[in-house]
Scaffold this active site. Sequence first.
Site, PDB file in Angstrom:
ATOM      1  N   HIS A  98     -26.806  34.666  36.843  1.00  0.00           N
ATOM      2  CA  HIS A  98     -25.717  33.941  37.512  1.00  0.00           C
ATOM      3  C   HIS A  98     -25.172  32.876  36.564  1.00  0.00           C
ATOM      4  O   HIS A  98     -25.857  32.408  35.666  1.00  0.00           O
ATOM      5  CB  HIS A  98     -26.192  33.299  38.822  1.00  0.00           C
ATOM      6  CG  HIS A  98     -27.373  32.401  38.660  1.00  0.00           C
ATOM      7  ND1 HIS A  98     -28.665  32.872  38.569  1.00  0.00           N
ATOM      8  CD2 HIS A  98     -27.459  31.051  38.543  1.00  0.00           C
ATOM      9  CE1 HIS A  98     -29.488  31.857  38.419  1.00  0.00           C
ATOM     10  NE2 HIS A  98     -28.782  30.737  38.393  1.00  0.00           N
ATOM     11  N   HIS A 100     -23.293  29.100  36.640  1.00  0.00           N
ATOM     12  CA  HIS A 100     -22.910  27.926  37.431  1.00  0.00           C
ATOM     13  C   HIS A 100     -21.518  27.458  37.032  1.00  0.00           C
ATOM     14  O   HIS A 100     -21.218  27.341  35.834  1.00  0.00           O
ATOM     15  CB  HIS A 100     -23.856  26.750  37.158  1.00  0.00           C
ATOM     16  CG  HIS A 100     -25.250  26.955  37.632  1.00  0.00           C
ATOM     17  ND1 HIS A 100     -25.716  26.454  38.822  1.00  0.00           N
ATOM     18  CD2 HIS A 100     -26.297  27.602  37.067  1.00  0.00           C
ATOM     19  CE1 HIS A 100     -27.000  26.763  38.970  1.00  0.00           C
ATOM     20  NE2 HIS A 100     -27.370  27.465  37.911  1.00  0.00           N
TER      21      HIS A 100
END
Length: 135
Positions: A98, A100
């Site tokens: 992922h 941010h």
Amino acid sequence: MSCVFCKIANGEIPSISVYEDESFKVIMDINPANLGHCLVICKEHYANIFEMPSELTAKAFAVAKKVAGAVKEATDCDGINILQNNGEIAGQTVFHFHIHILPRVEGDLVNIHFGGFNAEEDMIKQIAEDIKNKL
Ligand code: 5GP
Ligand code: ZN
């Protein structure tokens, strides 16, 4: 599969989503560091950037750039950190790739601190050679 981001990607666990395409979902972080903190999540499970095909990584960062622009306008923030953690020591807590998107405002409480490593120039040159030889 017990991975929380796989469950979010397939809808088993609810999330607040701002963007979705065939490969990615962008969700609001459940425990935001600032208002507007989002996560670009890959729909397929890759534990980290090294496990992912490069074409998909490139697409992930293109999505991060697009959403970061929207976050910037929506929050009227002063700046944005794009962060991507690989490995526990690097701060990764969810072992599913992922990115941010973290809006920053003057006086916020986010603390990203580069401590500073005391390296001689020779050491820097040597590690640069070692890195070049691994590319
Ligand atoms: P990491 O530390 O692995 O780079 O970041 C993981 C992020 O995922 C953290 O900022 C954490 O707040 C967020 N997170 C963990 N579990 C959930 C969840 O179930 N839903 C959402 N929306 N975010 C989560
Ligand atoms: Zn997963």
